[in-house]
Design a protein around this motif. Structure first.
Motif, PDB file in Angstrom:
ATOM      1  N   ASN A  84      41.107  46.101  29.164  1.00  0.00           N
ATOM      2  CA  ASN A  84      40.477  46.833  28.065  1.00  0.00           C
ATOM      3  C   ASN A  84      39.059  47.299  28.375  1.00  0.00           C
ATOM      4  OD1 ASN A  84      42.787  46.502  26.517  1.00  0.00           O
ATOM      5  ND2 ASN A  84      42.025  44.639  25.508  1.00  0.00           N
ATOM      6  N   TYR A  85      38.316  46.493  29.143  1.00  0.00           N
ATOM      7  CA  TYR A  85      36.893  46.777  29.334  1.00  0.00           C
ATOM      8  C   TYR A  85      36.507  47.077  30.777  1.00  0.00           C
ATOM      9  CZ  TYR A  85      36.762  44.801  24.659  1.00  0.00           C
ATOM     10  OH  TYR A  85      36.987  44.550  23.330  1.00  0.00           O
ATOM     11  N   GLY A  86      37.312  46.635  31.713  1.00  0.00           N
ATOM     12  CA  GLY A  86      37.026  46.940  33.098  1.00  0.00           C
ATOM     13  C   GLY A  86      35.801  46.229  33.643  1.00  0.00           C
ATOM     14  N   TYR A  87      35.343  46.717  34.782  1.00  0.00           N
ATOM     15  CA  TYR A  87      34.249  46.098  35.521  1.00  0.00           C
ATOM     16  C   TYR A  87      32.901  46.303  34.844  1.00  0.00           C
ATOM     17  CZ  TYR A  87      31.069  45.296  39.456  1.00  0.00           C
ATOM     18  OH  TYR A  87      30.064  44.844  40.269  1.00  0.00           O
ATOM     19  N   ALA A  88      32.678  47.505  34.299  1.00  0.00           N
ATOM     20  CA  ALA A  88      31.334  47.895  33.865  1.00  0.00           C
ATOM     21  C   ALA A  88      30.953  47.357  32.485  1.00  0.00           C
ATOM     22  CB  ALA A  88      31.212  49.417  33.869  1.00  0.00           C
ATOM     23  N   ARG A  89      31.920  47.203  31.572  1.00  0.00           N
ATOM     24  CA  ARG A  89      31.594  46.836  30.187  1.00  0.00           C
ATOM     25  C   ARG A  89      31.622  45.317  30.022  1.00  0.00           C
ATOM     26  NH1 ARG A  89      35.873  50.426  27.068  1.00  0.00           N
ATOM     27  NH2 ARG A  89      34.874  49.503  25.214  1.00  0.00           N
ATOM     28  N   VAL A  90      30.779  44.668  30.802  1.00  0.00           N
ATOM     29  CA  VAL A  90      30.805  43.211  30.872  1.00  0.00           C
ATOM     30  C   VAL A  90      30.437  42.565  29.539  1.00  0.00           C
ATOM     31  CG1 VAL A  90      28.485  43.247  31.854  1.00  0.00           C
ATOM     32  CG2 VAL A  90      29.869  41.208  32.082  1.00  0.00           C
ATOM     33  N   ASN A  91      29.422  43.069  28.852  1.00  0.00           N
ATOM     34  CA  ASN A  91      28.980  42.461  27.588  1.00  0.00           C
ATOM     35  C   ASN A  91      30.074  42.525  26.528  1.00  0.00           C
ATOM     36  OD1 ASN A  91      26.463  41.832  28.638  1.00  0.00           O
ATOM     37  ND2 ASN A  91      25.544  43.755  27.971  1.00  0.00           N
ATOM     38  N   ILE A 148      34.763  31.646  33.109  1.00  0.00           N
ATOM     39  CA  ILE A 148      34.485  32.847  33.908  1.00  0.00           C
ATOM     40  C   ILE A 148      33.164  32.687  34.653  1.00  0.00           C
ATOM     41  CG2 ILE A 148      33.919  35.306  33.774  1.00  0.00           C
ATOM     42  CD1 ILE A 148      35.905  35.460  31.414  1.00  0.00           C
ATOM     43  N   LYS A 149      32.139  32.211  33.953  1.00  0.00           N
ATOM     44  CA  LYS A 149      30.831  32.027  34.585  1.00  0.00           C
ATOM     45  C   LYS A 149      30.897  30.974  35.684  1.00  0.00           C
ATOM     46  CE  LYS A 149      28.058  33.490  30.613  1.00  0.00           C
ATOM     47  NZ  LYS A 149      27.074  33.084  29.575  1.00  0.00           N
ATOM     48  N   ALA A 150      31.688  29.921  35.470  1.00  0.00           N
ATOM     49  CA  ALA A 150      31.826  28.868  36.483  1.00  0.00           C
ATOM     50  C   ALA A 150      32.505  29.395  37.746  1.00  0.00           C
ATOM     51  CB  ALA A 150      32.613  27.689  35.915  1.00  0.00           C
ATOM     52  N   MET A 151      33.279  30.466  37.605  1.00  0.00           N
ATOM     53  CA  MET A 151      33.983  31.046  38.748  1.00  0.00           C
ATOM     54  C   MET A 151      33.164  32.125  39.459  1.00  0.00           C
ATOM     55  SD  MET A 151      37.862  31.345  37.248  1.00  0.00           S
ATOM     56  CE  MET A 151      38.448  32.148  38.741  1.00  0.00           C
ATOM     57  N   GLY A 152      31.944  32.334  38.997  1.00  0.00           N
ATOM     58  CA  GLY A 152      31.098  33.316  39.662  1.00  0.00           C
ATOM     59  C   GLY A 152      30.723  34.504  38.818  1.00  0.00           C
ATOM     60  N   GLY A 153      31.328  34.625  37.640  1.00  0.00           N
ATOM     61  CA  GLY A 153      30.946  35.703  36.746  1.00  0.00           C
ATOM     62  C   GLY A 153      32.008  36.791  36.616  1.00  0.00           C
ATOM     63  N   TRP A 154      31.797  37.670  35.657  1.00  0.00           N
ATOM     64  CA  TRP A 154      32.756  38.724  35.334  1.00  0.00           C
ATOM     65  C   TRP A 154      32.952  39.697  36.496  1.00  0.00           C
ATOM     66  CZ3 TRP A 154      36.380  39.462  31.876  1.00  0.00           C
ATOM     67  CH2 TRP A 154      36.886  40.748  31.657  1.00  0.00           C
ATOM     68  N   ALA A 155      31.870  40.142  37.099  1.00  0.00           N
ATOM     69  CA  ALA A 155      31.962  41.134  38.163  1.00  0.00           C
ATOM     70  C   ALA A 155      32.790  40.609  39.337  1.00  0.00           C
ATOM     71  CB  ALA A 155      30.565  41.533  38.633  1.00  0.00           C
ATOM     72  N   GLU A 156      32.541  39.365  39.718  1.00  0.00           N
ATOM     73  CA  GLU A 156      33.269  38.788  40.850  1.00  0.00           C
ATOM     74  C   GLU A 156      34.747  38.629  40.540  1.00  0.00           C
ATOM     75  OE1 GLU A 156      33.080  34.764  43.629  1.00  0.00           O
ATOM     76  OE2 GLU A 156      31.255  35.652  42.809  1.00  0.00           O
ATOM     77  N   LEU A 157      35.060  38.240  39.304  1.00  0.00           N
ATOM     78  CA  LEU A 157      36.458  38.074  38.908  1.00  0.00           C
ATOM     79  C   LEU A 157      37.178  39.422  38.911  1.00  0.00           C
ATOM     80  CD1 LEU A 157      38.533  35.996  37.954  1.00  0.00           C
ATOM     81  CD2 LEU A 157      37.820  36.449  35.606  1.00  0.00           C
ATOM     82  N   CYS A 158      36.514  40.466  38.420  1.00  0.00           N
ATOM     83  CA  CYS A 158      37.122  41.793  38.397  1.00  0.00           C
ATOM     84  C   CYS A 158      37.337  42.345  39.803  1.00  0.00           C
ATOM     85  CB  CYS A 158      36.252  42.761  37.598  1.00  0.00           C
ATOM     86  SG  CYS A 158      36.234  42.459  35.819  1.00  0.00           S
TER      87      CYS A 158
END
Length: 215
Positions: A103-110, A124-134
């Motif tokens: 729904n939000y992709g890489y850029a719309r993290v907030n 998600i944060k424990a795994m390195g964050g949204w960008a890394e997961l995407c």
């Protein structure tokens, strides 16, 4: 049915005794003596931080779901679920993450993180964050890592919720103060200082070589 000694919260104790009687009637094989004042008082003190309306719902929830009689920990867990909702299963949580990515992709993290429950965001944060997961291309490894992380978060959340405020305070008083951390050089400091030190050593070697050849 025997009641507690008379105190200012007598009404609460009467209601609590009635709840215990209800539990006993639903679990006739439960080894709980309603006439044992010490036993009744101990259970009351272990659960007295829970509001009576929450305790009632939690106990009725247990009666509806549990075939075997509960202990104090199970009652506290049921009451925590009444207040905070049940824990999020790791499979359901992973499905939420995948929908948020679509729904939000890489850029719309907030927006993506705002759409997810707090526990899922923590994973998600424990795994390195949204960008890394995407950006990751190893879906199976990510899913396995996420499952383990969510289980750990749920376990910690459950442990925090079932302990009363009073127990937390007593534990903090009994725990030894942590020793002062030993000073160390951060990765950034090391990264910044290392090139200067390397350059200085390199210049010294060059100087030695020049002196040896008479330059």
């Amino acid at each position: 049915m025997s009641q507690f000694d008379a105190t200012d919260d007598k009404q609460l104790r009467v209601e609590f005794s009635s709840l215990m009687a209800g539990l006993k009637s639903n679990y006739p094989n439960w080894d709980f003596d309603l006439n044992d004042k010490n036993m009744l008082r101990f259970w009351y003190e272990s659960l007295s931080d829970i509001p009576m309306n929450v305790l009632k719902v939690g106990i009725h929830k247990l009666i509806a779901q549990e075939e075997f009689y509960p202990n104090i920990a199970k009652i506290r867990k049921a009451c925590a679920e009444v207040i905070n909702g049940p824990e999020i299963d790791e499979t359901d949580a992973w499905g939420m993450v995948q929908r948020a990515i679509r729904n939000y992709g890489y850029a719309r993290v907030n927006e993506a993180l705002a759409s997810l429950p707090e526990e899922v965001v923590q994973a998600i944060k424990a795994m390195g964050g949204w960008a890394e997961l995407c950006a990751s291309e190893n879906l199976e490894a990510d899913r396995a890592h996420f499952y383990r992380t969510m289980k750990s978060i749920n376990k910690r959340r459950q442990a925090e919720q079932v302990l009363s405020i009073g127990i937390h305070e007593q534990m903090s008083l009994l725990q030894k103060p942590k020793e002062q951390a030993v000073a160390y050089i951060t990765y950034e400091e090391h990264y910044e200082k290392q090139p200067i030190e390397v350059a200085q050593r390199g210049m010294a070697k060059v100087k030695d070589v020049l002196e040896n050849i008479g330059a």
